[in-house]
Design an enzyme around this catalytic site. Structure first.
Site, mmCIF file in Angstrom:
data_model
loop_
_atom_site.group_PDB
_atom_site.id
_atom_site.type_symbol
_atom_site.label_atom_id
_atom_site.label_comp_id
_atom_site.label_asym_id
_atom_site.label_seq_id
_atom_site.Cartn_x
_atom_site.Cartn_y
_atom_site.Cartn_z
ATOM 1 N N THR A 32 -14.194 6.964 5.878
ATOM 2 C CA THR A 32 -14.833 6.578 4.613
ATOM 3 C C THR A 32 -15.191 5.092 4.735
ATOM 4 O O THR A 32 -15.177 4.548 5.830
ATOM 5 C CB THR A 32 -13.846 6.767 3.435
ATOM 6 O OG1 THR A 32 -12.777 5.821 3.594
ATOM 7 C CG2 THR A 32 -13.266 8.179 3.357
ATOM 8 N N TYR A 90 0.841 -1.203 0.000
ATOM 9 C CA TYR A 90 0.000 0.000 0.000
ATOM 10 C C TYR A 90 0.879 1.258 0.000
ATOM 11 O O TYR A 90 0.758 2.126 -0.863
ATOM 12 C CB TYR A 90 -0.943 0.011 1.210
ATOM 13 C CG TYR A 90 -1.881 1.203 1.187
ATOM 14 C CD1 TYR A 90 -3.013 1.197 0.375
ATOM 15 C CD2 TYR A 90 -1.619 2.346 1.938
ATOM 16 C CE1 TYR A 90 -3.864 2.296 0.318
ATOM 17 C CE2 TYR A 90 -2.464 3.445 1.889
ATOM 18 C CZ TYR A 90 -3.579 3.415 1.087
ATOM 19 O OH TYR A 90 -4.418 4.498 1.020
HETATM 20 N N1 LIG Z 1 -9.747 6.648 3.928
HETATM 21 C C1 LIG Z 1 -8.486 6.870 4.258
HETATM 22 O O1 LIG Z 1 -8.114 6.874 5.454
HETATM 23 C C2 LIG Z 1 -7.473 7.159 3.169
HETATM 24 C C3 LIG Z 1 -6.244 7.720 3.562
HETATM 25 C C4 LIG Z 1 -5.300 8.010 2.598
HETATM 26 C C5 LIG Z 1 -5.556 7.753 1.270
HETATM 27 N N2 LIG Z 1 -6.746 7.194 0.907
HETATM 28 C C6 LIG Z 1 -6.955 6.929 -0.526
HETATM 29 O O2 LIG Z 1 -8.102 7.646 -0.947
HETATM 30 C C7 LIG Z 1 -8.698 6.982 -2.067
HETATM 31 C C8 LIG Z 1 -10.192 6.832 -1.816
HETATM 32 O O3 LIG Z 1 -10.363 6.043 -0.660
HETATM 33 P P1 LIG Z 1 -11.660 6.131 0.269
HETATM 34 O O4 LIG Z 1 -11.175 6.123 1.655
HETATM 35 O O5 LIG Z 1 -12.543 7.202 -0.188
HETATM 36 O O6 LIG Z 1 -12.289 4.674 -0.045
HETATM 37 P P2 LIG Z 1 -13.826 4.150 -0.093
HETATM 38 O O7 LIG Z 1 -14.708 4.954 0.771
HETATM 39 O O8 LIG Z 1 -13.699 2.682 0.150
HETATM 40 O O9 LIG Z 1 -14.240 4.394 -1.631
HETATM 41 C C9 LIG Z 1 -13.587 3.712 -2.662
HETATM 42 C C10 LIG Z 1 -14.192 4.096 -4.010
HETATM 43 O O10 LIG Z 1 -13.403 3.495 -5.052
HETATM 44 C C11 LIG Z 1 -14.221 2.640 -5.850
HETATM 45 N N3 LIG Z 1 -13.387 1.509 -6.276
HETATM 46 C C12 LIG Z 1 -12.767 0.616 -5.477
HETATM 47 N N4 LIG Z 1 -12.123 -0.302 -6.219
HETATM 48 C C13 LIG Z 1 -12.342 0.031 -7.513
HETATM 49 C C14 LIG Z 1 -11.966 -0.556 -8.754
HETATM 50 N N5 LIG Z 1 -11.261 -1.704 -8.825
HETATM 51 N N6 LIG Z 1 -12.367 0.045 -9.908
HETATM 52 C C15 LIG Z 1 -13.111 1.175 -9.856
HETATM 53 N N7 LIG Z 1 -13.502 1.760 -8.721
HETATM 54 C C16 LIG Z 1 -13.129 1.188 -7.558
HETATM 55 C C17 LIG Z 1 -15.409 2.285 -4.969
HETATM 56 O O11 LIG Z 1 -16.625 1.986 -5.674
HETATM 57 P P3 LIG Z 1 -17.000 0.490 -6.225
HETATM 58 O O12 LIG Z 1 -16.801 -0.445 -5.084
HETATM 59 O O13 LIG Z 1 -18.412 0.584 -6.724
HETATM 60 O O14 LIG Z 1 -16.029 0.237 -7.351
HETATM 61 C C18 LIG Z 1 -15.615 3.599 -4.199
HETATM 62 O O15 LIG Z 1 -16.315 4.522 -5.005
HETATM 63 C C19 LIG Z 1 -7.956 5.661 -2.210
HETATM 64 O O16 LIG Z 1 -7.009 5.780 -3.267
HETATM 65 C C20 LIG Z 1 -7.246 5.488 -0.876
HETATM 66 O O17 LIG Z 1 -6.071 4.720 -1.001
HETATM 67 C C21 LIG Z 1 -7.716 6.891 1.823
#
Ligand SMILES: NC(=O)c1ccc[n+]([C@@H]2O[C@H](COP(=O)([O-])OP(=O)(O)OC[C@H]3O[C@@H](n4cnc5c(N)ncnc54)[C@H](OP(=O)(O)O)[C@@H]3O)[C@@H](O)[C@H]2O)c1
Length: 257
Positions: free
Chosen positions: A183, A148
């Protein structure tokens, strides 16, 4: 009217980008795997903000899914002005707890899809002399944290290098490095979050507002919160061995399966 394409638009940080950009009057192209959820989101944003919201179902862990989105980004009759490469996920457990298939899937979504989508968007943006790309990385890019962290480090290095190469073309690229954000991310990965202190959690809407300000200022790296800016300052001077010990224990605990 400008158009923004957001991957992973249906939840978490992507949904916050969609809400904010729709409120600002941008038309949207919404990308994720769940078609029903995408249509519900498109209808809601259209009804609330009067913008056009297009739906693109694509699994970015597959070549077909990546090609569907690159084709849309290359459509010169309906150009995309802003690309948010946000889709991503976590794998529960440490190195060797995770199957090779899941490790490779992460590299496909976090690195290959980001490379191919950024390149498709930047090619047509450069031809038009304007455009922006935000690649969502993580503060995990700066600490030893398995595939990751390594994949997010790639996102940061790639984006900042490409931003330099495209300087003067009118195309802006920025890597966004959030800390912990509430999230669906941790629940989807089956990770417990009990050992993450409350003060480390960020709000997705505030994160997006700060990120868009940084993009407007022309930054190629955005760490949107003073708490994390300070932490990343400490990380820079901390011995790697100590850092690896802390990082590998934080937020990777198994939750209920
Ligand atoms: N939350 C945190 O603490 C955090 C911290 C740092 C960075 N991030 C980064 O922020 C970004 C968003 O994360 P989040 O926390 O918002 O996650 P989340 O709430 O789990 O949302 C993930 C989104 O990505 C889509 N997705 C997942 N796998 C996919 C695939 N194979 N193809 C197309 N769409 C896909 C999901 O929809 P479907 O399932 O319908 O595809 C959903 O819309 C990520 O890159 C994550 O690494 C998150």
């Amino acid at each position: 009217m400008t158009t923004a394409l957001i991957t992973g638009s249906t939840a978490g940080i992507g949904a916050a980008f969609a809400r904010r950009l729709a409120a600002d009057g941008h038309d949207l192209v919404l990308v994720a795997r769940d078609t029903k959820r995408l249509h519900e989101q498109a209808t809601e944003l259209h009804d609330r903000h009067g913008i056009e919201a297009e739906v693109l179902t694509a699994d970015l862990a597959t070549d077909d899914g990546i090609e569907t989105v690159t084709a849309r980004l290359g459509d010169r009759k309906n150009p995309v002005d802003l690309l948010i490469n946000n889709a991503g996920f976590g794998n529960k457990g440490r190195y060797l707890d995770v199957s090779m298939a899941d490790e490779l899937k992460m590299l496909k979504v976090h690195c290959e899809a980001v490379l191919r989508l950024t390149s498709a968007a930047a090619t047509s943006m450069r031809a038009r002399g304007r455009g922006g790309v935000v690649n969502v990385a993580s503060v995990a890019a700066f600490v030893p944290r398995g595939t990751y962290g390594a994949s997010k480090a790639w996102v940061v290095q790639f984006t900042q290098g490409a931003a330099k190469d495209l300087a003067g073309t009118g195309v802006r690229l920025m890597a966004l490095c959030p800390g912990f954000v509430r999230t669906e991310f941790h629940e989807r990965a089956g990770m417990g979050t009990d050992n993450i202190p409350g003060w480390l959690w960020l709000d997705a809407d505030k994160l997006v507002a700060a990120a868009l300000e940084d993009l407007a200022r022309g930054r190629s790296l955005s760490i949107p919160d003073p708490r994390y800016k300070a932490l990343m300052g400490v990380v820079k001077v901390m011995p790697r061995a100590l850092l690896g010990g802390i990082s590998s224990k934080t937020g990777r605990k198994y939750g209920p399966r």
